[in-house]
Design a protein around this motif. Structure first.
Motif: not given
Length: 202
Positions: A84-88
């Motif tokens: 999730r922390a890497q979505a972008d």
């Protein structure tokens, strides 16, 4: 919400007969490949485990991609499971083309997007830092299905996971919401796994 900051101490080897569980819940993945010093990475949503002993996976990689060119040249690739922390970052990877960078500086997507990596143990492809699982894969040659369906079969030769999110053959995200895996629906929209329900041990 716990910090997604990762350290080498949290990355632990996964027994190959349990590696299928790293993909069994259908996450979006980042496929990295490398050959003769050239590297690339792309996002892929169509992937799945096939077997657990030996551990095998299937993944669809379009003929037009630079990642596929490097995969076919090297016979290997890596599957990185982002969180999730890497979505972008996943969206940026998915919307950019490594082939369009050839001849430019930097000349590969990994460098152009400033993606931190670490070395794999069995394949040339780089592994992406910050992900929650990694599978190093050796292609099982099946030229017909590769050409007809863009479908690659591969044996997993090494696997690792962030122990904060996966251990003892199981995913567990409680207390680490930013480490939850990403599942792409369409149009840049993802969902993440919710509550786990245990029914029995196996």
């Amino acid at each position: 919400m716990a910090s997604p900051i990762q350290s080498a101490a949290t990355i632990q080897a996964v027994p190959l007969d349990k590696a299928f569980r790293l993909l069994n819940h259908g996450p979006t993945v980042l496929v990295s490949s490398s050959c003769n010093g050239r590297s690339n990475v792309m996002a892929a949503a169509w992937n799945m485990p096939l077997d657990f002993n030996p551990s095998r996976v299937a993944i669809v990689i379009d003929k037009k991609t630079y990642t596929r060119e490097l995969m076919e040249a090297s016979g290997t690739f890596a599957i990185n499971v982002p969180c999730r922390a890497q979505a972008d970052m996943v969206i940026k990877v998915g919307l950019s083309s490594g082939r369009e960078l050839l001849g430019k500086t930097p000349d590969n997507k990994v460098a152009a997007l400033n993606l931190p990596t670490f070395a794999a143990s069995q394949v040339e492809a780089p592994l992406l830092e910050g992900c929650v699982a990694w599978l190093e894969c050796r292609i099982i040659p099946e030229p017909h299905i590769q050409q007809a369906y863009d479908l690659f079969l591969a044996e997993v030769v090494a696997a690792y996971a962030d122990s904060r999110a996966f251990s003892n053959g199981r995913w567990h995200f409680d207390g680490y919401d930013d480490l939850r895996t990403l599942h792409h629906v369409s149009g840049g929209f993802f969902f993440t796994p919710g509550e786990g329900i245990a029914t029995r041990q196996d």
